[in-house]
Design a protein around this motif. Sequence first.
Motif, short mmCIF file in Angstrom:
data_model
loop_
_atom_site.label_atom_id
_atom_site.label_comp_id
_atom_site.label_asym_id
_atom_site.label_seq_id
_atom_site.Cartn_x
_atom_site.Cartn_y
_atom_site.Cartn_z
N TYR A 151 0.80 -1.23 0.00
CA TYR A 151 0.00 0.00 0.00
C TYR A 151 0.83 1.28 0.00
CZ TYR A 151 -3.75 -3.20 1.23
OH TYR A 151 -4.66 -4.23 1.22
N ILE A 152 2.16 1.18 0.17
CA ILE A 152 2.89 2.43 0.37
C ILE A 152 3.15 3.20 -0.92
CG2 ILE A 152 3.97 1.64 2.51
CD1 ILE A 152 6.57 1.31 1.00
N GLY A 153 3.07 2.49 -2.06
CA GLY A 153 3.30 3.19 -3.33
C GLY A 153 2.26 4.28 -3.58
N GLU A 154 1.04 4.02 -3.11
CA GLU A 154 -0.05 4.97 -3.37
C GLU A 154 0.15 6.31 -2.68
OE1 GLU A 154 -4.95 5.03 -3.27
OE2 GLU A 154 -3.88 3.82 -1.81
N LEU A 155 0.90 6.28 -1.57
CA LEU A 155 1.08 7.52 -0.81
C LEU A 155 1.62 8.65 -1.69
CD1 LEU A 155 2.65 5.89 2.38
CD2 LEU A 155 0.41 7.01 2.26
N CYS A 156 2.62 8.32 -2.50
CA CYS A 156 3.25 9.35 -3.34
C CYS A 156 2.86 9.22 -4.80
CB CYS A 156 4.76 9.32 -3.18
SG CYS A 156 5.30 9.86 -1.56
N GLU A 157 1.77 8.50 -5.08
CA GLU A 157 1.31 8.38 -6.46
C GLU A 157 0.37 9.55 -6.76
OE1 GLU A 157 -0.65 4.62 -8.65
OE2 GLU A 157 -2.03 5.81 -7.45
N THR A 205 -6.01 15.10 -9.45
CA THR A 205 -6.13 16.26 -8.56
C THR A 205 -4.76 16.68 -8.03
OG1 THR A 205 -8.33 15.55 -7.90
CG2 THR A 205 -7.20 17.05 -6.42
N ASP A 206 -3.94 15.71 -7.64
CA ASP A 206 -2.59 16.03 -7.16
C ASP A 206 -1.81 16.81 -8.22
OD1 ASP A 206 -2.55 14.88 -4.55
OD2 ASP A 206 -2.35 12.89 -5.44
N LYS A 207 -1.91 16.30 -9.45
CA LYS A 207 -1.15 16.93 -10.54
C LYS A 207 -1.58 18.38 -10.73
CE LYS A 207 -0.29 12.83 -13.28
NZ LYS A 207 -0.86 11.98 -14.31
N LYS A 208 -2.89 18.58 -10.81
CA LYS A 208 -3.39 19.94 -11.05
C LYS A 208 -3.02 20.87 -9.90
CE LYS A 208 -7.17 18.60 -14.05
NZ LYS A 208 -8.42 17.85 -13.91
N MET A 209 -3.15 20.38 -8.68
CA MET A 209 -2.88 21.24 -7.52
C MET A 209 -1.40 21.59 -7.42
SD MET A 209 -5.73 21.98 -6.22
CE MET A 209 -5.43 22.63 -4.61
N SER A 210 -0.53 20.63 -7.73
CA SER A 210 0.89 20.96 -7.62
C SER A 210 1.33 21.86 -8.77
CB SER A 210 1.75 19.69 -7.54
OG SER A 210 1.89 19.11 -8.80
N ASP A 251 4.06 18.63 -4.73
CA ASP A 251 4.60 17.83 -5.83
C ASP A 251 5.09 16.51 -5.25
OD1 ASP A 251 5.81 16.67 -7.94
OD2 ASP A 251 7.22 18.32 -8.36
N LEU A 252 4.30 15.47 -5.44
CA LEU A 252 4.62 14.18 -4.80
C LEU A 252 5.91 13.57 -5.35
CD1 LEU A 252 1.02 12.69 -4.57
CD2 LEU A 252 2.39 13.65 -2.73
N ASN A 253 6.25 13.93 -6.60
CA ASN A 253 7.51 13.42 -7.17
C ASN A 253 8.71 13.96 -6.41
OD1 ASN A 253 6.25 12.01 -9.31
ND2 ASN A 253 5.86 13.99 -10.27
N LYS A 254 8.49 15.13 -5.80
CA LYS A 254 9.59 15.78 -5.09
C LYS A 254 9.85 15.11 -3.74
CE LYS A 254 10.80 20.47 -3.73
NZ LYS A 254 10.23 21.82 -3.56
N ILE A 255 8.79 14.60 -3.11
CA ILE A 255 8.98 14.04 -1.76
C ILE A 255 9.15 12.52 -1.76
CG2 ILE A 255 7.70 15.91 -0.66
CD1 ILE A 255 5.43 13.83 -0.18
#
Lengths: 93, 251
Positions: free
Chosen positions: B168-174, B178-183, B190-194
């Motif tokens: 389940y941990i992959g989903e945390l930073c996937e 909505t994530d894409k638009k907001m970042s 930016d989840l790619n950053k963290i």
Amino acid sequence: MKNWPLWEVFIRSKNGLHHKHVGSLHATDAEMAMQNARDVYTRRSEGVSIWVVESKHITASNPEENGELFEPAQDKVYRHPTFYEMPDELEHI
Amino acid sequence: MDNNILFDYLLQLGDNSLVLGHRLSEWCGHGPILEVDMALTNIALDLLGQTRNYFQYAAEVEGKGRTEDDIAMLRDVRDFKNVLLVEQPNEDFAYTITRQFFFDAYHFYFLKELSTSKDEQLSAIAQKSLKEVTYHLKYSSDWVIRLGDGTEKSHHKIQNAVDDLWMYIGELCEESETDKKMSSIGVGVDLNKIRFMVNEKINEVLKESTVRIPETPSKQTGGKNGKHTEHLGFILSELQWMQRTYPNMKW
């Protein structure tokens, strides 16, 4: 967990005041005791500083010796500063 | 900015805290010892407080006159946007603390980034929450290390939990849409950053705990799009029971 040592917790409620004993808890080491103290005793903003000490390191007076330890002080009222006349203007004394 | 997207983003964040907070609250009165019982319920309360911040803001953004309570109590499973990890059952203390650690590792770096959001309200919520979550991460990491590097039994239990929850941990930073638009507009993280820092933290703590790092993929996802494991329905039926049975009831 029943064998976890007991710790005593002391909390300073604000800067300038001394740490005061607030209770005890169980923990395996000092770090866990500190976290547990934070979680059990400071949930309502009771403190700005915590001390923990393993209970076995505290030497306590024996209640059976209360007579010789404390009673001799009871009839020595001259040790209290109650024999001075204080001017009315002096406050907070 | 599109308010619908911000609303959805706030649900993602608020639902994570609400569902995990609810899971932890199930420990209330059942903790292995009093000290742990209180620690877990303290964390639960922190998370519920954060949920309120997100949902109050969500209600305001939505502008339909709903309240934080409506958002928490009157949505169905498919409307929840939390990640799958947080809805997984408590099982035992090792399981609970592993789930908590994985989420805290993500949550800590997430909030650190969110603190610099262009949205003042979000940034303020993140700054306040970060203090709480810094402690959560310390607490859960310490326990993972203690259990992993503890007795044979505790090591076995935490290894099991790590193996089971790893997927389940992959989903945390996937990134969801909505994530894409907001970042992209500097409001969301930016989840790619963290991702790197989150994984580093997880690996570092697991290494210290002597737990073997699973080699299985962690690709189980869907929560951010409303596709959940069977557990969420049971959580909601308990969480929402009162409001569903006695609509508009207040106390």
